[in-house]
Design a protein around this motif. Structure first.
Motif, mmCIF file in Angstrom:
data_model
loop_
_atom_site.group_PDB
_atom_site.id
_atom_site.type_symbol
_atom_site.label_atom_id
_atom_site.label_comp_id
_atom_site.label_asym_id
_atom_site.label_seq_id
_atom_site.Cartn_x
_atom_site.Cartn_y
_atom_site.Cartn_z
ATOM 1 N N GLN A 201 0.838 -1.216 0.000
ATOM 2 C CA GLN A 201 0.000 0.000 0.000
ATOM 3 C C GLN A 201 0.872 1.265 0.000
ATOM 4 N N CYS B 32 -9.014 -0.277 -5.013
ATOM 5 C CA CYS B 32 -10.004 0.384 -4.130
ATOM 6 C C CYS B 32 -9.332 0.581 -2.777
ATOM 7 N N GLN B 33 -10.066 0.256 -1.677
ATOM 8 C CA GLN B 33 -9.401 0.360 -0.371
ATOM 9 C C GLN B 33 -9.265 -1.006 0.269
ATOM 10 N N LYS C 136 -14.102 2.796 -2.232
ATOM 11 C CA LYS C 136 -13.570 3.984 -2.908
ATOM 12 C C LYS C 136 -12.555 3.553 -3.963
ATOM 13 N N LYS D 278 -9.680 4.187 -6.812
ATOM 14 C CA LYS D 278 -8.625 5.165 -7.075
ATOM 15 C C LYS D 278 -8.877 5.858 -8.412
ATOM 16 N N THR D 279 -8.451 7.129 -8.501
ATOM 17 C CA THR D 279 -8.612 7.864 -9.766
ATOM 18 C C THR D 279 -7.608 7.327 -10.779
ATOM 19 N N GLU E 265 -4.174 8.650 -9.969
ATOM 20 C CA GLU E 265 -3.504 7.894 -8.890
ATOM 21 C C GLU E 265 -2.934 6.587 -9.451
ATOM 22 N N CYS E 266 -3.750 5.915 -10.274
ATOM 23 C CA CYS E 266 -3.314 4.603 -10.789
ATOM 24 C C CYS E 266 -2.092 4.731 -11.686
ATOM 25 N N THR F 272 1.001 5.999 -9.796
ATOM 26 C CA THR F 272 1.550 4.946 -8.926
ATOM 27 C C THR F 272 2.417 3.999 -9.753
#
Ligand code: FHN
Length: 439
Positions: free
Chosen positions: A259, A277-278, A287, A289-290, A293-294, A297
């Motif tokens: 994470q 997600c979470q 939730k 991830k946008t 973010e993906c 990352t």
């Protein structure tokens, strides 16, 4: 003097015997060539799935907490994922640009997604009655995705494992670790010989009953079955949470920060595991991830010289949520355009930042630009290195200048071609992979 000499001999014998049980012989360790191939893949799918999807709570951890233990342990009697289609999952991974897939064949709740002979608590005794692991192995082979298996060390369901609840307390005196390790070896032998996984992703090695010696024994045992199977760093006795380290005291072939994006490291292979997600297992309205973010990352992971194992949690009916499929397809679309700056590259030489990351291959230095903070992007100095050409990977010249110290300034276009990660190529007068890390 003689007494001292004898004492030293005894101590060295004790140390050698103890050390041998807690480490593995270098001769059996996974080869550099195999690990380099693994690190070239850069991007894999993680899948956390089991009967717990019927409740939408966390796999393993919700047993005896959010879901009463008795209820949790009987969910398999309702588990009938009739919409499961291994090829659909594998094609989702492929369309995302993922190169390998890791399934939780057995998670901490002990439920086995393959027809093991060593536990009745398996998919063949659910209404579904099909070999999920085998189906995925076959589909991965068909679509040229490397098949990998997650296997838990701790097993809160197995009476021979001393701890039966996530709180890790009150070890059961009736448990029998010798029998437990034998079952584990038998099941791992089934998995390796029947499904030939490319990599084994161990987990749950932090509770007191599990010792480094068991891990060394399992590692050596697996290498006799398949000298090239890759094994992560969660097989020895370990600590809960993130596992960013490797080293003589930690068994395994690569580190597994969890994470979070691992640190730039050119010496030890590592792979970040992260949820899209979470929750690891499916959770209603979790939730997501946008896309930014993906993609960022993945770029920062590659920029750190690591892989990204990105997790989806399929639903109880066997489908992956459409919104997760859509997000992964968007990542695949980005990789269709920019994949050469990810696959088969090395990370560095600069540490990733919130504004940029760099990867490299041959004489090309790929600059991943995450946002246009100003017209100029300044990179740390590359002493004695000359930039022969600078351009956007998808086309378009980039004006640049270097000062006497080698510091690089790139003039960014008004509009970057991709708002999440636009890649600029710098063609150097030297092999970019040989450049030292600039911290
Ligand atoms: O306890 C597990 C958790 O459920 C999940 O499988 C993650 C994935 O890396 N590993 C453990 C937590 O560190």
């Amino acid at each position: 003097m003689k007494y001292l000499f004898n004492l030293l001999v005894l101590l060295s014998l004790f140390y050698r015997s103890h050390a041998q049980t807690a480490t593995v012989s270098p001769a059996v360790k996974t080869s550099e060539a195999v690990l380099n191939d693994f690190m070239d893949q850069r991007f894999g799918m993680f899948i956390h799935w089991g009967p717990v999807a019927l409740r939408g709570t966390e796999i393993g951890w919700s047993r005896g907490t959010n879901v009463p233990m008795q209820e949790y342990d009987n969910l398999y009697k309702e588990f009938n994922p009739v919409l499961f289609d291994a090829e659909t999952w594998v094609k989702t991974a492929k369309d995302a640009g993922m190169k390998y897939l890791t399934i939780t064949a057995k998670h901490h709740d002990g439920f086995c997604l393959w027809p093991t002979k060593f536990s009745d608590y398996n998919i063949m005794n659910s209404p579904y009655k099909k070999d999920i692991v085998g189906e995925l192995a076959k589909a991965c082979k068909k679509y040229d995705i490397k098949f990998c298996v997650y296997f838990t060390v701790l097993d809160w369901h197995d009476p021979n494992y001393p701890i039966h609840l996530p709180d890790g307390k009150n070890p059961d005196p009736k448990a029998d670790m010798t029998k437990f390790v034998t079952t584990m070896k038998n099941q791992l032998q089934e998995i390796v010989t029947q499904y030939q996984p490319y990599m084994l992703w161990f987990d749950g090695n932090w509770e007191s009953p599990w010792k480094n010696e068991y891990g060394a024994d399992i590692y050596t045992f697996l290498k006799k079955l398949d000298p090239d199977v890759i094994i992560n760093n969660r097989i020895g006795g370990g600590q809960p949470g993130s596992h960013p380290k490797l080293g003589p005291e930690i068994l395994g072939d690569y580190a597994t920060p969890e994470q979070k994006i691992g640190e730039l490291n050119m010496n030890n292979p590592w792979e970040t595991c992260m949820t899209i997600c979470q929750q690891w297992a499916w959770k209603p309205n979790d939730k997501l991830k946008t896309l930014k973010e993906c993609i960022q990352t993945l770029a920062k992971t590659s920029g750190g010289n690591g892989n990204l194992l990105f997790n989806v949690g399929p639903m109880a009916d066997g489908r992956i949520e459409q919104r997760q499929i859509n997000r992964l397809k968007e990542m695949g679309d980005w990789l269709n355009n920019y994949g050469e700056s990810v696959y088969g590259t090395k990370g560095g030489p600069f540490k990733p930042t919130e504004v940029f990351a760099t990867t490299r291959k041959g004489n090309k230095l790929y600059v991943h630009v995450f946002e246009r903070k100003s017209a100029d992007l300044t990179l740390p100095a590359l002493k004695g290195v000359k930039i022969n050409k600078a351009y956007l990977l998808k086309g378009g010249k980039i004006n640049h200048r270097q000062d006497a110290a080698g510091s690089i300034t790139l003039q960014l276009p008004e509009q970057l071609p991709n708002t999440d990660d636009s890649v600029i190529v710098l063609e150097l007068n030297t092999n970019a992979e040989k450049l030292p890390v600039i911290s």
